[in-house]
Design an enzyme around this catalytic site. Structure first.
Site, PDB file in Angstrom:
ATOM      1  NE  ARG A 138      -3.619   0.447   1.701  1.00  0.00           N
ATOM      2  CZ  ARG A 138      -4.260  -0.461   2.445  1.00  0.00           C
ATOM      3  NH1 ARG A 138      -4.112  -0.480   3.736  1.00  0.00           N
ATOM      4  NH2 ARG A 138      -5.056  -1.331   1.877  1.00  0.00           N
ATOM      5  CE1 TYR A 139       0.503   4.114   4.401  1.00  0.00           C
ATOM      6  CE2 TYR A 139       0.729   1.855   5.148  1.00  0.00           C
ATOM      7  CZ  TYR A 139       0.117   3.087   5.241  1.00  0.00           C
ATOM      8  OH  TYR A 139      -0.876   3.284   6.169  1.00  0.00           O
ATOM      9  NE  ARG A 142       5.200   2.075   6.133  1.00  0.00           N
ATOM     10  CZ  ARG A 142       4.884   3.241   5.569  1.00  0.00           C
ATOM     11  NH1 ARG A 142       5.499   3.643   4.475  1.00  0.00           N
ATOM     12  NH2 ARG A 142       3.936   3.990   6.071  1.00  0.00           N
ATOM     13  CB  CYS A 151      -4.729 -15.621  15.908  1.00  0.00           C
ATOM     14  SG  CYS A 151      -4.363 -14.308  14.731  1.00  0.00           S
ATOM     15  CB  CYS A 155      -9.364  -9.838  18.267  1.00  0.00           C
ATOM     16  SG  CYS A 155      -7.666 -10.061  18.818  1.00  0.00           S
ATOM     17  CB  CYS A 158     -10.289 -10.158  13.574  1.00  0.00           C
ATOM     18  SG  CYS A 158      -8.964 -10.484  12.380  1.00  0.00           S
ATOM     19  NE  ARG A 160      -4.828  -8.208   7.494  1.00  0.00           N
ATOM     20  CZ  ARG A 160      -3.869  -7.720   8.267  1.00  0.00           C
ATOM     21  NH1 ARG A 160      -3.205  -8.508   9.094  1.00  0.00           N
ATOM     22  NH2 ARG A 160      -3.555  -6.436   8.222  1.00  0.00           N
ATOM     23  CG  ASP A 319      -9.843  -1.110  10.663  1.00  0.00           C
ATOM     24  OD1 ASP A 319      -9.587   0.104  10.623  1.00  0.00           O
ATOM     25  OD2 ASP A 319      -8.967  -2.004  10.577  1.00  0.00           O
ATOM     26  CG  ASP A 356      -5.734   1.173   8.100  1.00  0.00           C
ATOM     27  OD1 ASP A 356      -5.500   1.723   7.001  1.00  0.00           O
ATOM     28  OD2 ASP A 356      -5.078   0.201   8.529  1.00  0.00           O
ATOM     29  CE  LYS A 363      -1.235   0.981  10.291  1.00  0.00           C
ATOM     30  NZ  LYS A 363      -0.870   0.294   9.016  1.00  0.00           N
TER      31      LYS A 363
END
Ligand SMILES: *Cc1c(COP(=O)(O)O)cnc(C)c1O
Length: 413
Positions: A138-139, A142, A151, A155, A158, A160, A319, A356, A363
């Site tokens: 995206r950037y 990086r 995981c 959570c 989440c 994702r 999000d 985000d 972000k």
């Protein structure tokens, strides 16, 4: 007469208030329901994973106080995001408290099945920024490198969840060769962030294989790992893992914790082992209703992170992931919490509050307004107490020397 050890109320109350000092106490998660388990099993991360709570039956047995919202949520959860909680982390739940901040993070609720019109399954538009599967570029300099969809625990908010835990049939299968080839062919990528899923679920050998290949790419200057394992499964942070990781410096780790109760003695020790391996540690929190959208809780959490040698890095506005409205708090509230941090406590403790951008803008920082006005010749500021200050500047934007003095003619009387 005065004394160093007593206060006006007889020494009962510390200066920052009883609430804050209790929140900041380090406690062990304890053994709870697992008091019969041997130390070697309990401290073995693979035992913790094997014995996770993953079914409604287990949850009902361990938690007779399950609410109707949680009961229904758990029945339906496996269609959206699997239920999994390590025994260690489960012990942090207060079964007597319906609003327990740990409970709201990991126990499914029926509200998860209600998707608001503005919510999305891929709120940050990651799939549309993936040149090869499992890599988000995206950037400019990086990439986000997704290594697994699993995981230690899940959570409920989440971002994702479209792929994490594979409950919706996304079938995420990363192709490390393709992902690494892409990085090799893109010399502008100087920073690789491993995430997922949780990279620390891999065996030491598998993770080392990946790190070694990335480290062998000359233009990759900087490696980092995003992980919640130090919080969900501190047993995973073994001396052997730390000894392996330290071979791949500069390597940073971002952990994810949201509430001071998550920072137990076990977590503090695990983070100490990582820090002793020379790994700079950051934290990413998500601002969550019922959990940490309160200045006292947030301040205790951030100060406690510093005590664990962790620099608070980001606090995220939640999000717009499908089914997360019950955990979302407003940006206005987020700004109120941030307002109570800067200036009021250690600068190192203050994270950057970010949204985000929905759809994939990356972000974006949001901050209380400290610049009241900016003209050709001055910047007007307010400080954390609300006092106003002026910083004079020359009209051409260059820094100004001594501000011009207006000399007033004395008035004749
Ligand atoms: C968060 C994120 C990064 C890292 O951003 P930093 O601000 O450098 O921490 C990189 N790529 C993606 C897609 C991200 O979401």
């Amino acid at each position: 007469m005065h004394s160093d050890t007593t206060t006006a109320n007889g020494g009962e109350e510390p200066p920052s208030g009883p609430c804050s000092s209790l929140l900041k106490q380090f406690r062990s998660a304890g053994r709870g329901f697992w008091h019969d388990v041997s130390d070697s099993d309990w401290n073995d991360w693979r035992w913790q994973l094997k014995n996770r709570i993953t079914t409604l039956g287990q949850l009902e047995r361990l938690m007779p106080t399950l609410t109707p919202e949680e009961y229904a949520g758990t029945q339906l959860a496996n269609h959206k995001l699997a239920l999994a909680i390590t025994p260690y982390f489960f012990n942090l739940i207060d079964p007597a408290d319906e609003h327990c901040p740990i409970r709201w993070q990991v126990i499914p609720r029926v509200e998860e099945t209600h998707a608001a019109a503005w919510e999305m399954t891929d709120p940050c538009g990651e799939d549309s920024h993936s040149p090869v599967p499992g890599l988000v570029h995206r950037y400019p300099d990086r990439v986000l490198f997704l290594v697994t969809d699993r995981c230690a625990a899940y959570c409920r908010y989440c971002t994702r969840s479209r792929l994490v835990s594979n409950a919706t049939g996304y079938d995420f299968h990363p192709h490390f060769d393709e992902q690494i080839d892409y990085i090799r062919q893109h010399p502008e990528v100087r920073d690789v962030l491993l995430s997922g899923g949780d990279p620390l679920l891999f065996s030491d050998e598998k993770l080392e294989h990946l790190l070694a290949q990335l480290r062998a790419i000359p233009h990759v200057e900087f490696l980092r790992i995003g992980t919640r394992i130090p919080v969900f499964l501190p047993q995973r942070i073994t001396p052997e893992l730390c000894a392996m990781l330290r071979k791949y410096h500069p390597l940073f780790i971002s952990i994810h914790s949201n509430h001071p109760r998550e920072l137990t003695t076990e977590v503090r020790d695990a983070l100490g082992r990582l820090a002793d391996a020379g790994i700079p540690l950051g934290n990413q929190s998500v601002l969550l209703r019922h959990v940490n959208d309160d200045p006292t809780v947030m301040t205790a959490q951030l100060q406690k992170l510093l005590m664990c040698r962790v620099k608070p890095y980001y606090v995220y506005q939640c999000d717009l992931i499908s089914g997360s409205a019950h955990l979302r708090t407003s940006v206005r509230r987020g700004l109120e919490v941030m307002e109570e941090l800067r200036g009021h406590t250690t600068g190192y403790a203050v994270p950057t509050y970010v949204i985000d951008a929905p759809g994939g803008g990356g972000k974006v920082p949001v901050s209380p307004e400290y610049v009241l006005s900016r003209n050709a010749d001055r910047v007007v500021l307010r400080n954390y107490e609300g006092r106003i200050f002026e910083y004079p500047e020359a009209p051409d934007g260059t820094p100004k020397g001594a501000p011009p003095r207006e000399i007033e003619e004395p008035e004749l009387v």
